[in-house]
Design an enzyme around this catalytic site. Structure first.
Site, short mmCIF file in Angstrom:
data_model
loop_
_atom_site.label_atom_id
_atom_site.label_comp_id
_atom_site.label_asym_id
_atom_site.label_seq_id
_atom_site.Cartn_x
_atom_site.Cartn_y
_atom_site.Cartn_z
N ASP A 63 6.05 0.13 11.90
CA ASP A 63 4.94 -0.57 11.14
C ASP A 63 4.61 -1.54 11.85
OD1 ASP A 63 3.42 2.29 10.75
OD2 ASP A 63 4.15 1.35 8.88
N CYS B 98 -3.31 12.64 13.60
CA CYS B 98 -3.15 11.30 13.16
C CYS B 98 -2.94 10.51 14.46
CB CYS B 98 -2.29 11.62 12.85
SG CYS B 98 -1.95 9.10 12.18
N LEU C 93 8.94 19.05 6.92
CA LEU C 93 9.89 18.84 5.92
C LEU C 93 9.64 18.52 3.95
CD1 LEU C 93 12.15 16.60 7.66
CD2 LEU C 93 12.33 18.91 8.44
N ARG D 71 3.11 14.54 13.45
CA ARG D 71 3.42 13.89 12.26
C ARG D 71 3.49 14.88 10.62
NH1 ARG D 71 0.77 8.61 10.73
NH2 ARG D 71 2.30 8.03 8.67
N PRO D 72 4.28 16.02 11.18
CA PRO D 72 4.03 17.41 10.40
C PRO D 72 4.72 16.74 9.37
CG PRO D 72 5.64 17.64 11.84
CD PRO D 72 5.42 16.45 12.15
N VAL D 73 3.99 18.78 8.50
CA VAL D 73 5.26 18.44 7.12
C VAL D 73 5.78 19.05 6.70
CG1 VAL D 73 2.32 17.17 5.80
CG2 VAL D 73 2.60 19.90 6.42
N LYS E 31 0.90 -1.28 -0.38
CA LYS E 31 0.21 0.42 0.06
C LYS E 31 0.77 0.85 -0.04
CE LYS E 31 -1.12 2.35 3.75
NZ LYS E 31 -1.73 2.72 4.87
N ASN E 32 1.39 1.11 0.96
CA ASN E 32 3.04 2.99 0.82
C ASN E 32 3.18 2.62 -0.71
OD1 ASN E 32 1.96 3.22 3.90
ND2 ASN E 32 3.22 2.07 4.63
N ILE F 290 10.39 5.90 16.81
CA ILE F 290 9.66 6.90 15.35
C ILE F 290 8.26 7.48 15.43
CG2 ILE F 290 8.89 6.84 12.85
CD1 ILE F 290 11.74 5.34 14.18
N ARG G 283 -8.27 -0.20 5.34
CA ARG G 283 -7.11 0.74 4.90
C ARG G 283 -5.97 0.51 4.46
NH1 ARG G 283 -5.35 5.10 8.39
NH2 ARG G 283 -3.98 5.64 6.68
#
Length: 419
Positions: free
Chosen positions: A306, A116, A125, A121-123, A22-23, A328, A398
């Site tokens: 995960d 989340c 970067l 889990r910021p964006v 999926k990823n 993580i 999902r």
């Protein structure tokens, strides 16, 4: 809201085909926005997340046809450069359409992803990488407004910490940038190499995919291509841990151990028997309980975050005491109290969990908090005595394709209960 009912205590025997990752599928799907030619993807899993991204790609103008596990995408024209909140909020990977649209059209307006359950889990970067490539970024009422009317430019980008999402996003955008982009401290996950392979098939010039340094030489345009998505390493690890917990023997086809990084030798340390053929792996546990093993989650090739929840479920009935350190994501032990409802002995101190193995778990009603936590509860339910009812299983839809069907074929008593 659907539930899964499980009668546990039965070993698993049989064959489970592993689906496409999926990823990886989500990121190569986003790559279809980089070209006006068709992109054909094979081994794409039929999952809720894939369906959600398809809706977003179609909103941008892509035509899509799905036949079995083959997905054909054709974004001949980008009819909208805006990704609305209603579509992006449901899945973080949707945010990665920003780079391809910006690179191709010179502008994009994309909603910030929603919160989340397993951390912020910021964006940041992602946006810093695009800024380094010359994009002008503004934030307005929850949207990212990005402009690069003269096109993106190659840049040297060093990530302060390893980020899979930011690495992939920078790779996508840099394929059409003028000049050379170098990514340092890049993520090394197998999905990164898979994305690089797909982009190169489309005419990009990406080298070093899967290493800590990735170089992208920008090209004027990309063309159509065909690409097969690699096997899902998280699904591979989850089913391996399921049979380690229940006992029995499973052959997982269409996958290989290299995808698992440190999780493969860790499984061997627990005492299960592992064998590998060219396109499959076999896991067997008969008799003795697994042995307790300590792990620390780390970027690939370290132990995957995960698989942390699934491994905790395995350790609940292991012989001895194990410590699990999560490095993580914050807030990723929310499955521990639910496992406790089944008789597990788990204590959590910050980012470290201590698991004292018990001879057996007992079935109970439990609630899933996220995708990986859901699978940990499935594993615990399969190993436990009596009935376990897992609530909020929409998380599983999902990320795990045909979960009940695959487990039922191996002797598991599991069924979906619709409400």
């Amino acid at each position: 809201m659907d539930k899964l009912a499980i009668i546990g205590g039965r070993p698993l025997y049989g064959v489970i085909p592993i689906s496409g990752a999926k990823n990886s599928a989500l990121k190569v799907m986003a790559a279809s926005l980089l070209t006006d030619k068709p992109l054909t993807l094979y081994n794409v899993p039929r999952l809720a997340d894939v369906d959600m991204l398809l809706r977003l790609l179609e909103q941008h103008g892509a035509e899509a046809t799905f036949d079995g596990s083959t997905l054909r995408l054709h974004a001949k024209d980008i009819v909208s450069t805006e990704a609305p909140y209603d579509l992006v909020r449901k899945m973080r990977a949707s945010f990665n359409v920003l780079g391809p649209i910006l690179a191709r059209e010179g502008k994009a307006k994309v909603s910030l992803p929603g919160g989340c359950a397993i951390g912020a889990r910021p964006v940041d970067l992602h946006l810093k990488a695009l800024t380094a490539m010359g994009a002008k970024i503004d934030l307005d009422e929850g949207y990212v407004l990005a402009e690069a009317p003269e096109g993106l430019k190659g840049a040297d980008i060093s990530f302060p910490f390893v980020s899979v999402g930011a690495t992939e996003h920078a790779m996508l955008a840099a394929t059409l940038a003028k000049g050379v982009t170098r990514l340092e401290n890049a993520a090394r996950e197998p999905e990164i190499a898979d994305l690089a392979d797909c982009l190169n098939a489309m005419g990009a010039k990406v080298s070093g995919g899967g290493s800590a340094t990735i170089t992208i030489e920008g090209v004027e345009r990309l063309h159509g291509a065909e690409h097969r998505v690699l096997p899902d390493r998280i699904e591979t690890g989850a089913y391996a841990m399921a049979v380690a917990a229940t006992g029995g023997e499973l052959t997982l086809t269409g996958t290989h151990s290299d995808l698992l990084g440190a999780a493969w030798p860790v499984l061997a340390e627990t005492g299960v028997e592992l064998d590998e053929a060219e396109d499959s792996i076999r896991i067997r546990r008969n008799g003795a309980r697994c042995k307790a093993v300590d792990i620390i989650t780390q970027p690939f090739p370290g132990f995957p975050t995960d698989l942390q929840a699934q491994f905790m479920a395995l350790m609940t009935t292991a012989e001895g005491v194990s410590t699990i350190k999560e490095t993580i994501f914050e807030n990723r032990f929310m499955h521990a109290p639910e496992l406790g409802r089944m008789g597990a002995k788990i204590s959590v101190d910050g980012q470290t969990a201590t698991v004292r193995g018990v001879p057996r778990l007992k079935g109970a009603p439990v609630m899933a908090t996220d995708l990986r936590a859901s699978m940990s509860l499935i594993i615990a339910g399969l190993a436990a005595e009596g009935q376990t009812m897992v609530n909020r299983v929409y998380h599983l839809d999902r990320g795990f394709e045909r979960l009940e069907e695959k487990l039922q074929a191996c002797g598991a008593l599991i069924e979906r209960v619709k409400e």
